[in-house]
Design an enzyme around this catalytic site. Structure first.
Site, PDB file in Angstrom:
ATOM      1  CB  CYS A 184      -0.883   0.082   1.289  1.00  0.00           C
ATOM      2  SG  CYS A 184      -2.016  -1.558   1.102  1.00  0.00           S
TER       3      CYS A 184
ATOM      4  CG  HIS B 217      -3.395   2.869   2.090  1.00  0.00           C
ATOM      5  ND1 HIS B 217      -3.855   2.207   0.786  1.00  0.00           N
ATOM      6  CD2 HIS B 217      -3.489   1.896   2.878  1.00  0.00           C
ATOM      7  CE1 HIS B 217      -4.270   1.211   0.774  1.00  0.00           C
ATOM      8  NE2 HIS B 217      -4.177   0.784   2.059  1.00  0.00           N
TER       9      HIS B 217
ATOM     10  CG  ASN C 177      -6.854  -1.490   1.210  1.00  0.00           C
ATOM     11  OD1 ASN C 177      -5.901  -0.912   0.051  1.00  0.00           O
ATOM     12  ND2 ASN C 177      -6.244  -1.797   2.277  1.00  0.00           N
TER      13      ASN C 177
END
Ligand code: ACO
Length: 323
Positions: A113, A248, A278
């Site tokens: 990420c 993020h 996500n």
């Protein structure tokens, strides 16, 4: 004279298929109420027939079209991904081949990420040391790496890609400050793609899951403790003068808590995880492109924007950009 990097275009691409929390409740023991209240995620895009290089190539084509750049002008292509089509060739090479960027070198960067943030930092150095134009793309098809029997992770992730076209035409530094970090001693809190020894000479083969595993609580605490502390240390007094934070997109509660810790209004923390979940290395560039499409962010405006990634590795990184 100093050479400065400039973002001249942003782009994003999401697969068409929308999978809502209610859709997931049909195949997993979960509910819209649980997912929404714990994460802020309402739906995500899931690829039906496109792999990571397809998503990234769409982004690359849009970046070229928007900026009026020919593929042959590109010096490099970097793709941040934890879900490449292959280990080799790199997804970046597949994109290079597809768009015909014959003069570009190309490689993938694996930092989960934090991948796009790491990659943009590397690309800015490439520009400052002689490259003229290049693409930085974050792209993931996480639906092929999650364990679809595991409700604690399958509901969190989605597929998508986003990216930027960088040139050496900047009049001022693109990155004002940065901090990139990793802690491999805590890598087991998020794993994916484990391959065990299997040669005729292997002494023992340690079996582990190859699909994505995550200790959600541990990552949650890591973000609120270590990531937030490093962001505070990087920004200091300057935090209040940052126009927008593009963190993020893992969990809405994390963003709320980080904003509270930094004593800043929630509105400065852009969010889209409700619609996409996500998407690991793709969340930050998708958010950046959306901010520009909506007019919240503007290239060349000199707005101060923090890009921040955190996740598998463990890795984390922050860039203070002057757009
Ligand atoms: N539906 C219903 N119940 C569920 C689900 C689900 N989808 N998933 C878990 N549960 C249950 C658990 O079984 C548990 O039940 P129990 O108490 O009976 O054992 C209960 O809900 C609580 O589970 P927790 O895991 O403790 O839930 P938590 O409140 O910690 O939320 C979450 C989990 C959302 C994953 C959170 O920890 C989180 O967001 N962590 C951070 C993740 C992150 O930031 N990742 C970024 C990196 S990702 C990357 O790098 C690729």
């Amino acid at each position: 004279m100093e050479t400065y990097a400039k973002i001249v275009a942003t782009a994003s691409y999401l697969p068409e298929k929308i999978v809502t929390n209610d859709d997931l409740a049909q195949i997993l023991d979960t509910s819209d109420e649980w997912i929404t209240s714990r994460t802020g995620i309402r739906e995500r895009r899931i690829s039906e027939n496109e792999n990571t290089s397809d998503l990234c190539s769409k982004v690359a084509e849009e970046l070229l079209a928007k900026s009026g750049t020919k593929a042959t002008e590109l010096d490099f292509i970097l793709v941040a991904t934890m879900s490449p089509d292959y280990q080799t060739p790199a997804t970046a090479c597949l994109v290079q081949g597809k768009i015909g960027a014959v003069h570009a070198f190309a490689f993938d960067l694996s930092a989960a990420c934090s991948g796009f943030v790491y990659a943009l930092s590397m690309a800015e150095k490439l520009i400052r040391t002689g490259s003229k134009k290049g693409l930085v793309i974050g792209g993931e098809v996480l639906s092929k790496v999650v364990d679809w029997q595991d409700r604690s992770t399958a509901v969190l992730f989605g597929d998508g890609a986003g990216g930027v076209l960088l040139t050496n035409e900047g009049d001022y530094p693109l990155i004002e400050k940065e901090h990139l970090a990793a802690d491999g001693t805590r890598g087991s809190s998020l794993t994916s793609g484990y391959r065990m020894l299997q040669s005729p000479y292997a002494l023992e083969s340690i079996e582990q899951k190859s699909t994505l595993t995550m200790d959600g609580r541990e990552i949650f605490d890591f973000v609120l403790r270590d990531v937030t502390k490093s962001l505070q240390a990087l920004l200091g007094e300057e935090a209040s003068s940052i126009d927008y934070f593009l963190l993020h997109q893992a969990n809405a509660r994390i963003l709320e808590k980080v904003a509270r810790k930094l004593k800043l209004p929630q509105e400065r923390f852009l969010q889209n995880m409700a619609r996409y979940g996500n998407t690991s290395g793709a969340t930050v560039p998708i958010l950046l492109d959306e901010g520009i499409q909506k007019g919240t962010l503007s290239l060349g405006s000199q707005q101060k924007v923090v890009l921040s990634g955190f996740g598998g590795g463990l890795t984390w990184g922050h860039l203070v950009l002057c757009l």
